[in-house]
Design a protein around this motif. Sequence first.
Motif, PDB file in Angstrom:
ATOM      1  N   HIS A 165      -3.442   6.238  -6.092  1.00 32.09           N
ATOM      2  CA  HIS A 165      -4.637   6.403  -5.253  1.00 32.09           C
ATOM      3  C   HIS A 165      -5.530   7.476  -5.859  1.00 32.09           C
ATOM      4  O   HIS A 165      -5.073   8.555  -6.255  1.00 32.09           O
ATOM      5  N   LYS A 169      -6.412  -7.217  -9.099  1.00 32.19           N
ATOM      6  CA  LYS A 169      -5.665  -6.070  -8.550  1.00 32.19           C
ATOM      7  C   LYS A 169      -5.952  -4.797  -9.353  1.00 32.19           C
ATOM      8  O   LYS A 169      -7.065  -4.270  -9.276  1.00 32.19           O
ATOM      9  N   ALA A 175      -2.198  -3.276  -6.674  1.00 31.78           N
ATOM     10  CA  ALA A 175      -3.598  -2.962  -6.985  1.00 31.78           C
ATOM     11  C   ALA A 175      -3.796  -1.500  -7.347  1.00 31.78           C
ATOM     12  O   ALA A 175      -4.882  -1.097  -7.760  1.00 31.78           O
ATOM     13  N   GLY A 184      -0.453  -0.871  -3.032  1.00 28.04           N
ATOM     14  CA  GLY A 184      -1.491  -1.868  -2.731  1.00 28.04           C
ATOM     15  C   GLY A 184      -1.121  -3.239  -3.239  1.00 28.04           C
ATOM     16  O   GLY A 184      -1.990  -3.977  -3.733  1.00 28.04           O
ATOM     17  N   ALA A 185       0.165  -3.581  -3.106  1.00 31.06           N
ATOM     18  CA  ALA A 185       0.656  -4.866  -3.620  1.00 31.06           C
ATOM     19  C   ALA A 185       0.294  -5.035  -5.091  1.00 31.06           C
ATOM     20  O   ALA A 185      -0.005  -6.151  -5.555  1.00 31.06           O
ATOM     21  N   TYR A 225      -9.151   1.639  -9.173  1.00 33.63           N
ATOM     22  CA  TYR A 225      -9.240   2.633  -8.093  1.00 33.63           C
ATOM     23  C   TYR A 225      -9.105   1.921  -6.741  1.00 33.63           C
ATOM     24  O   TYR A 225      -9.518   2.421  -5.720  1.00 33.63           O
ATOM     25  N   GLY A 226      -8.573   0.701  -6.805  1.00 31.10           N
ATOM     26  CA  GLY A 226      -8.529  -0.110  -5.594  1.00 31.10           C
ATOM     27  C   GLY A 226      -9.838  -0.847  -5.354  1.00 31.10           C
ATOM     28  O   GLY A 226     -10.085  -1.354  -4.264  1.00 31.10           O
ATOM     29  N   TYR A 277      -0.139  -6.283   7.518  1.00 30.92           N
ATOM     30  CA  TYR A 277       0.514  -5.039   7.072  1.00 30.92           C
ATOM     31  C   TYR A 277       0.383  -3.927   8.113  1.00 30.92           C
ATOM     32  O   TYR A 277       1.251  -3.064   8.218  1.00 30.92           O
ATOM     33  N   PHE A 288       4.588   0.768  -2.683  1.00 30.68           N
ATOM     34  CA  PHE A 288       3.977  -0.540  -2.427  1.00 30.68           C
ATOM     35  C   PHE A 288       2.776  -0.728  -3.371  1.00 30.68           C
ATOM     36  O   PHE A 288       2.540  -1.796  -3.939  1.00 30.68           O
TER      37      PHE A 288
END
Lengths: 437, 437, 437, 437
Positions: free
Chosen positions: A72, A284, A67, A64-65, A289-290, A34, A62
Amino acid sequence: MLQASETLEVDKSDKTIQTDMSVFEQLESEVRSYCRSFPTIFTKAKGYKLWDTQGNEFIDFFAGAGALNYGHNDPHIKQKLLDYIADDGIVHSLDMATSAKERFLERFHEVILKPRGLDYKVMFPGPTGTNTVESALKLARKITGRETVISFTNAFHGMTLGSLSITGNSFKRHGAGVPLNHSVSMPFDNYFDDELDSVTLLERYLEDKGSGLDLPAAIILETVQGEGGINVARFEWLKRIEEVCRRFDILLIIDDVQVGCGRTGPFFSFEPAGIEPDIVCLSKSIGAYGLPLALTLIKPQYDKWAPGEHNGTFRGHNLAFIAATEALRYWETDEFAKETQRKGEKVHQFLKQLVEKYPQLRGEVRGRGLMQGLAVEVEGLADQICKAAFKRGLIMETSGPDSEVVKVMPPLIIDDEGLEKGLSILEKSIQEAIKNL
Amino acid sequence: MLQASETLEVDKSDKTIQTDMSVFEQLESEVRSYCRSFPTIFTKAKGYKLWDTQGNEFIDFFAGAGALNYGHNDPHIKQKLLDYIADDGIVHSLDMATSAKERFLERFHEVILKPRGLDYKVMFPGPTGTNTVESALKLARKITGRETVISFTNAFHGMTLGSLSITGNSFKRHGAGVPLNHSVSMPFDNYFDDELDSVTLLERYLEDKGSGLDLPAAIILETVQGEGGINVARFEWLKRIEEVCRRFDILLIIDDVQVGCGRTGPFFSFEPAGIEPDIVCLSKSIGAYGLPLALTLIKPQYDKWAPGEHNGTFRGHNLAFIAATEALRYWETDEFAKETQRKGEKVHQFLKQLVEKYPQLRGEVRGRGLMQGLAVEVEGLADQICKAAFKRGLIMETSGPDSEVVKVMPPLIIDDEGLEKGLSILEKSIQEAIKNL
Amino acid sequence: MLQASETLEVDKSDKTIQTDMSVFEQLESEVRSYCRSFPTIFTKAKGYKLWDTQGNEFIDFFAGAGALNYGHNDPHIKQKLLDYIADDGIVHSLDMATSAKERFLERFHEVILKPRGLDYKVMFPGPTGTNTVESALKLARKITGRETVISFTNAFHGMTLGSLSITGNSFKRHGAGVPLNHSVSMPFDNYFDDELDSVTLLERYLEDKGSGLDLPAAIILETVQGEGGINVARFEWLKRIEEVCRRFDILLIIDDVQVGCGRTGPFFSFEPAGIEPDIVCLSKSIGAYGLPLALTLIKPQYDKWAPGEHNGTFRGHNLAFIAATEALRYWETDEFAKETQRKGEKVHQFLKQLVEKYPQLRGEVRGRGLMQGLAVEVEGLADQICKAAFKRGLIMETSGPDSEVVKVMPPLIIDDEGLEKGLSILEKSIQEAIKNL
Amino acid sequence: MLQASETLEVDKSDKTIQTDMSVFEQLESEVRSYCRSFPTIFTKAKGYKLWDTQGNEFIDFFAGAGALNYGHNDPHIKQKLLDYIADDGIVHSLDMATSAKERFLERFHEVILKPRGLDYKVMFPGPTGTNTVESALKLARKITGRETVISFTNAFHGMTLGSLSITGNSFKRHGAGVPLNHSVSMPFDNYFDDELDSVTLLERYLEDKGSGLDLPAAIILETVQGEGGINVARFEWLKRIEEVCRRFDILLIIDDVQVGCGRTGPFFSFEPAGIEPDIVCLSKSIGAYGLPLALTLIKPQYDKWAPGEHNGTFRGHNLAFIAATEALRYWETDEFAKETQRKGEKVHQFLKQLVEKYPQLRGEVRGRGLMQGLAVEVEGLADQICKAAFKRGLIMETSGPDSEVVKVMPPLIIDDEGLEKGLSILEKSIQEAIKNL
């Protein structure tokens, strides 16, 4: 309602991003990907926006695909994390009991499972999508004593050996370096448009003692195939697959890693189909929170694991439990799911207009909820569009076996302004890309 | 120097811990394991201590199975995390470039690789130990065009299908539900005490065109087998294995997931053997704060990945990068490694005295650095000891194919007081356990 | 007793055979092999002699790789075949009952099984060695529900996929074109001379739950490895292998395809070891006249086949039944076995003298009964010897992973004159071959 | 033309055959099958007739499952065999050159290959159908460097591990005792009647990089599936399969083991489709007299075997070469093929009349040449018909995944009288069987 290009101002910026990427080029493996599509160095992020080290702002289509359904750095989750860390809450605990985990289990049961009438035991495999899939496959094989697992054309389930064997993509499969076995790839819904009814084919194979298909342990599927090109299974098809599973005593595994946690509207993507999978894979956005986290949900009667039969060091990632628990707030009412569907419909309609307006695209719109795709039949064009979008400050990626589908997959919390701005950039990017045809 | 039991006060506490574990029993899968050995609910942790919800304090001789070499919630790392989160630093970024990742790459190169004369490209697979192993296997097979991988008796490399196929434990292997192939398990160093020179056997198989061993892509090993029972390979053996690899053009993969990051003293466990693996797998403590992270280190000439040929959603866990970068401070001088060795030696000597003092144990001491084990030949006794230790406030686990080895594996940052206190509890626990023999 | 070279006249012939092989070169596949070592066209054969189209006579020290223990065209068998064919006896019958098959079953029971106190059910798989091995593997896996089969270094069991997976030779294995799995190759007896006790290693693997060896369905072995280089297992080793099988409930399969039917003296090669395999594979000489036939002998308690679960078109080769039945006459007394042992000993002593007399050979003698080998450590020399022998009218082949063993394997019915003549040619051939060293 | 039942006399015999089968019951394995369907002991045979020990005569509509196309004990072949044996012609020769083999190679080239414009190198694998298939698979994998082989639903290719992995029948597959891999079973022609065009599906899988189908080494098929239920592929379908092979650089293997050697009329079953397979597998009737023999025909450019890369003891069965060579006389003109087609058509029409006349059968007629089948949809009825036929002196077997197809497969040399007599018995047997419905 938003009309393609007409009500939106054109973004004239067309920033030229030139960042020194030499550290990555020199020190990181060639496997990185990426960072090649989005060649800048990101440093901050909030909601649906990211900023790079040069202060450029980007809209995130996107997520995070998949996630970052909650965007964010959600402020409420953030505060919980800060408090927990400041207070020296235990962070790493393998699969020991912790109060953070206890709270998550309770809340997940209360907010997600119970209201939906679902009864699942929760397993925490290693905190990635492929780990939950591997655990599901192991369990299904253990329970049934069978080896074969049926997956579908253009499925994507992960990159470790078990998951890879049920993944369709030949480039990824080839990376295994060993033959991938114990799996059969059947045609997904609409694989042949209307020519082939793939459930009937599957049934024929299962009924026929001479078909060469060994009775499978499980059927695993994504209700909407993300990496495979935003291929949407009809609810009726899902229902019939479930019936086939029941009839032949096959376990049904839904891989909701990318498409669960509200991506299509409801928490689980399979809810509107009225089916009840035996095992559900989540990852995901469950970490909210990622943060790395994965869950394998198992019907109680199939929770036949011996203690420690599947394990892993990072099963008990307490920061992820804290974040995940807080994110469950989004699910206390129907509001969040409805909003996602409303925004999804908005994107869908916009994309449809684009297809009509720009016949050069030879486009087709696919998707459910806020997982929308614009399939573009001109070779290489989808990549061109995403490239142009990035220069204009929009992060988008392609999917599909030939990278032919532009994915529109913003954080679910995106507001209408952000959505419209992003879509407008998308249209500009299309205009630029088709100029060169 | 500390003498077993003599200079230490006896801990008389023997707390009875009775915690309501019903949430876990009702909602979590039967697969859970450590929460059965340590039946309480943990809530806080700091350094080498943990506290449960009832305020009980525990000394940690387990260290997250090697994931907490720097202890729980290291204050410097904690501050960096708080700042980063507060400042909305980007948390999730797949494998996009971020400033947190850039800094980590630079520092890892500067502090770890360069001073050791090592030249590796850094790959970020999914953030678990099994993911780095799977990526290493794929790469080795791709580079060589061969399928077979040689691992060793009592190896443990992970729970996904590829890693499981090179893991020795029959209970874990059986969980796969499919035959595990493309691997050959050769005898580890000292598998037969002095009767069999296992490198010579391996060479004989490789030289003999009729041995039935297909030329392997790679040999993978842990220099000290943690899960397998704290089996320590001699440096000379490691050196000879490396020579075999060079002679037959086989890649050498060191799985330093548990035993790297200073567990035996030096950052990499293989440094004192004077070998240079082609691929190194790191995870567990590389994330420093118990945060999921994994690295695959690859000699530049073998970095033959195509972009995206292996991927994963949580490769770019920026909180882990922040923590990992800060933890590298421990490695700016030799001090940390030396201290680990000193403390390891202290534990080793203490355990040796225990073996002499309590012949009923039929004990043997194994280990390197702060990875020490007390192998107890009496069936079930090791478990009894750990159980007794837990009641006294000490967290320890067993390993080995029959759970016959008591592992002493505290955070490396433990001070002498903590170490001695823990060892004292260990002795008490032994006294209690052997009473019932 | 015969002394090497001293009592034998030298064969001075050294015929130059120049035959037109163009039909084979043009029309037959490159896979052909023996016709390259013996480049002439054979047309007649009798006893231990063959003749080519040019009238050259050859002594046969090869015996159809063990298929012609009773020599070529035995006159009594010949007469039975002529009568049966002339009388329109049924020739092809799949696995239907025929009088020829009935008679064979009765006589095999009466002459072979009963006097030896053996109780086996007789299965007729397809009429080749690899078919009986494949059937044995299937049955062992079915009975035990396990997949793994243990074979040994330098084993040869056949060329179809199942048999190949338990064969050691890397050239042959590579021909499979797919990875060969579900098998583990353990060290054969004396694999390491005296350094390694391979049964103890095997036991260690089986006892150790962490060895990585999955509990096998069966252990399969040849008591003397023919293709692998005339490696002779000691009776004590065989006995211990049987004990391991009993202890761990593993089936013991003896592949007596090449070494059974009297090759080592007794009908079954395993008789003098005092073991009782669970399954025995027979082929080659069981068809007596060079006619394709194979038997799988199964202990009654393991005869768990469903009807037709393994089948094949040529199971009922009645000409082979006729021949095989007649050949059983050889086994009505002990005479045949004793004679074989006497002749075997004669060959063995002769070879030993050669080794002493010609130290340039760096030779070693191996063998049991009339399966004798002269291992020659000089690269390529064994092939040179066989080549020189062919020119002098002696048919011999090499075996071993590097074709380093000259095999002396005449029909068992050879008389002393033929034997001595052949051995004399062998010595001449050695003299010629070592001239060029 | 013959009308069902009208022009034929009824065979009133209905012999009760009561034979002592105890030798087989006591001494032979439970795996035996045909001797259960035909519970008598055969002793003589000639042309299309067999006789048992009690003097009962049987008409053969089974032809050794296709191994007796030229009937039992053809007098011309018989004489050649008697002469060859009497004259001590060499019988067993591994793959050495013999005059019998030379003559066969020349004649096969002259009579079969050359007039058809086919250019194949001839390989002699072990003398059974499964051995030729295994050799074909190995070669295809070697040439392409790929592992996967595509076969079709209800295919039957043999019982050794490689062949079994491309066989459809679940009972037979299950017998393997290990998972069967490296193969994909695609729908045969008409698998779905007209609903699914299986070539288009196959093409879609091959074109789509995300289909999960690894590019195969080969496609293997029977033009008429014998064991699978007399399923006839249309010539157009075969042609399209060949085109797919050419387009994607996949080898085309035709398994003509059962259906070759004139069973459908022409020597090769694929001739009328106008295709040219890369590899052809032959066995069964190629040995002419029921003698074990198998051939693998290979296009010269694919004859990439190393010498001895595939081998076997009974490759050089000279009696079979003698018989096979003599049988080639049948192919010197078109007469034999035409006669077969004429008789096949006669059977086909007769069966069609039966289907109309006896609607209770819910029958369907399938077949090509003298491979005809009557599919009967009533469970168990096909078996009842064959059982009744046996009692009336007619040998017939069933095929298909549920044994639902009555096979009419007499020796090709049957005369009209024999054919009519057999068909008449078939009708009687149907009448008897449906009485019990």
